[in-house]
Design a protein around this motif. Structure first.
Motif, PDB file in Angstrom:
ATOM      1  N   VAL A 108      36.871  33.257  31.075  1.00 26.59           N
ATOM      2  CA  VAL A 108      37.118  34.424  31.867  1.00 26.59           C
ATOM      3  C   VAL A 108      36.129  34.770  32.904  1.00 26.59           C
ATOM      4  O   VAL A 108      34.859  35.186  32.315  1.00 26.59           O
ATOM      5  CB  VAL A 108      37.274  35.310  30.858  1.00 26.59           C
ATOM      6  CG1 VAL A 108      38.011  36.746  31.840  1.00 26.59           C
ATOM      7  CG2 VAL A 108      38.721  35.118  29.855  1.00 26.59           C
ATOM      8  N   LEU A 109      36.214  34.639  34.062  1.00 25.83           N
ATOM      9  CA  LEU A 109      35.330  34.952  35.217  1.00 25.83           C
ATOM     10  C   LEU A 109      35.268  36.397  35.405  1.00 25.83           C
ATOM     11  O   LEU A 109      36.363  37.250  35.429  1.00 25.83           O
ATOM     12  CB  LEU A 109      35.383  34.289  36.321  1.00 25.83           C
ATOM     13  CG  LEU A 109      35.565  32.736  36.217  1.00 25.83           C
ATOM     14  CD1 LEU A 109      35.821  32.115  37.834  1.00 25.83           C
ATOM     15  CD2 LEU A 109      34.223  32.335  35.814  1.00 25.83           C
ATOM     16  N   ARG A 110      34.072  36.986  35.794  1.00 25.21           N
ATOM     17  CA  ARG A 110      34.164  38.592  36.054  1.00 25.21           C
ATOM     18  C   ARG A 110      34.890  38.925  36.774  1.00 25.21           C
ATOM     19  O   ARG A 110      35.428  39.988  37.091  1.00 25.21           O
ATOM     20  CB  ARG A 110      32.760  38.992  36.202  1.00 25.21           C
ATOM     21  CG  ARG A 110      31.572  38.539  34.977  1.00 25.21           C
ATOM     22  CD  ARG A 110      30.537  39.407  35.370  1.00 25.21           C
ATOM     23  NE  ARG A 110      29.735  38.941  36.557  1.00 25.21           N
ATOM     24  CZ  ARG A 110      29.586  39.331  37.655  1.00 25.21           C
ATOM     25  NH1 ARG A 110      30.184  40.560  37.903  1.00 25.21           N
ATOM     26  NH2 ARG A 110      28.911  38.841  38.713  1.00 25.21           N
ATOM     27  N   LYS A 111      35.159  38.136  38.240  1.00 29.94           N
ATOM     28  CA  LYS A 111      35.962  38.498  39.217  1.00 29.94           C
ATOM     29  C   LYS A 111      36.917  37.590  39.500  1.00 29.94           C
ATOM     30  O   LYS A 111      36.962  36.341  39.020  1.00 29.94           O
ATOM     31  CB  LYS A 111      35.203  38.428  40.275  1.00 29.94           C
ATOM     32  CG  LYS A 111      34.187  37.557  40.684  1.00 29.94           C
ATOM     33  CD  LYS A 111      33.214  37.749  41.584  1.00 29.94           C
ATOM     34  CE  LYS A 111      32.463  36.347  41.890  1.00 29.94           C
ATOM     35  NZ  LYS A 111      31.191  36.779  42.910  1.00 29.94           N
ATOM     36  N   GLY A 112      38.000  37.890  40.047  1.00 28.24           N
ATOM     37  CA  GLY A 112      39.246  36.856  40.547  1.00 28.24           C
ATOM     38  C   GLY A 112      40.362  37.377  40.104  1.00 28.24           C
ATOM     39  O   GLY A 112      40.610  37.960  39.075  1.00 28.24           O
ATOM     40  N   LYS A 113      41.353  37.334  40.949  1.00 28.58           N
ATOM     41  CA  LYS A 113      42.932  37.452  40.575  1.00 28.58           C
ATOM     42  C   LYS A 113      43.532  36.355  40.543  1.00 28.58           C
ATOM     43  O   LYS A 113      43.089  35.203  39.797  1.00 28.58           O
ATOM     44  CB  LYS A 113      43.547  38.529  41.417  1.00 28.58           C
ATOM     45  CG  LYS A 113      42.684  39.737  41.466  1.00 28.58           C
ATOM     46  CD  LYS A 113      43.518  40.987  42.402  1.00 28.58           C
ATOM     47  CE  LYS A 113      42.892  42.273  41.980  1.00 28.58           C
ATOM     48  NZ  LYS A 113      43.522  43.259  42.968  1.00 28.58           N
ATOM     49  N   LEU A 114      45.037  36.220  41.104  1.00 32.04           N
ATOM     50  CA  LEU A 114      45.703  35.220  40.750  1.00 32.04           C
ATOM     51  C   LEU A 114      45.435  33.982  41.629  1.00 32.04           C
ATOM     52  O   LEU A 114      45.532  32.519  41.324  1.00 32.04           O
ATOM     53  CB  LEU A 114      47.120  35.250  41.250  1.00 32.04           C
ATOM     54  CG  LEU A 114      47.604  36.416  40.440  1.00 32.04           C
ATOM     55  CD1 LEU A 114      49.408  36.781  40.809  1.00 32.04           C
ATOM     56  CD2 LEU A 114      47.802  35.939  39.033  1.00 32.04           C
TER      57      LEU A 114
END
Length: 290
Positions: A264-270
């Motif tokens: 799970v990355l701290r940032k990022g959406k779809l």
């Protein structure tokens, strides 16, 4: 400037479809499948190709009904896309080291790996989804989705419905809410490129069906998790902590399966693979290099 994509010709039901395909690099093969969405093409995989083709041969290609080229009128359904992916794995990229799939493409990849073990190699699922925007918003599948799908093929009604849902303000709003973390990322040349995709001839037929949930690779949450449970190939799930809440819940449920690795990355959406390719490439390299 990146090279222009080549053409992959797929003949299905006596209908010819010209699809874009791009190969880069040398080494073990990585098949790259972009998301199924109204603005998705193989171009969204190019940032990852740039970062991984130093050690791998990367092969990205469009989905039928989507992508960079004009699309024929057709009643697109799940079976057509399943058949297409089977053809790709049989004839275009045989026995890749791994297949990377974003969004709904991840659902189709799980289905293929469940039915045909080993054919797709290791599975890298990037912000994996299985349920289209309308059923996600409503919390269930409904007759409204079927009506939207039928309306896609009615010349005037389908065009009007498509333009109401996929004009520049709506595309920017969708991108800010669900797709990109930086609200200014989709602007200027990037927005213009996405709108060229939206405005391709015949784009509404598959696009509206995707929105309505008629191209969902699974019927429900249980079928989604069951398919992943039955896959015996290694699975890595990568998603961002800023993903939309309902989609993130599905990603977390998939990640909770005992044989699924997760980052799970701290940032990022779809579209984290398009917006944050450095972080995604760094996350998946150890999985690819074992």
């Amino acid at each position: 400037m990146p090279p222009l994509p080549d053409t992959f010709v797929w003949i299905d039901q006596a209908q010819r479809l010209d699809l874009s395909i791009e190969r880069r690099g040398q080494g073990p093969t990585l098949l790259m499948l972009p998301a199924l969405s109204s603005i998705s093409t193989l171009g969204e995989m190019q940032p990852l190709q740039d970062r991984l083709s130093d050690r791998f041969q990367t092969v990205a290609l469009d989905w039928p009904g989507f992508g960079t080229r004009p699309r024929p009128k057709r009643i697109w359904d799940r079976k057509a896309l399943q058949t297409y992916l089977d053809v790709v794995l049989d004839t275009v990229v045989e026995r890749p080291l791994a297949t990377l799939a974003a969004g709904h493409a991840a659902g189709y990849l799980l289905d293929a790996a469940m039915r045909r073990p080993g054919l797709a190699g290791r599975l890298v699922l990037l912000a994996p989804t299985w349920r289209g925007p309308l059923p996600t918003m409503m919390g269930r599948r409904s007759r409204l989705g079927e009506r939207v799908g039928r309306a896609a093929d009615v010349p005037l009604l389908g065009s009007l419905l498509y333009r109401l849902n996929l004009n520049p303000p709506m595309v920017r709003l969708m991108a800010r809410q669900h797709v990109y973390t930086d609200p200014t990322w989709l602007s200027g040349d990037r927005l213009a490129a996405k709108m060229r995709v939206v405005n391709q001839t015949g784009a509404r037929h598959a696009s509206l069906r995707f929105v309505a949930g008629l191209l969902d690779p699974f019927d429900d949450h249980e079928a989604f998790l069951t398919a992943a449970t039955l896959v015996r190939d290694p699975i890595l799930v990568v998603y961002g902590d800023q993903a939309p809440s309902k989609s993130k819940a599905e990603m977390a449920a998939l990640s909770a399966l005992p044989h699924v690795e997760t980052i799970v990355l701290r940032k990022g959406k779809l579209a984290l693979h398009e917006e944050w390719p450095d972080e995604v490439a760094a996350a998946i390299r150890p999985f690819l290099s074992r």
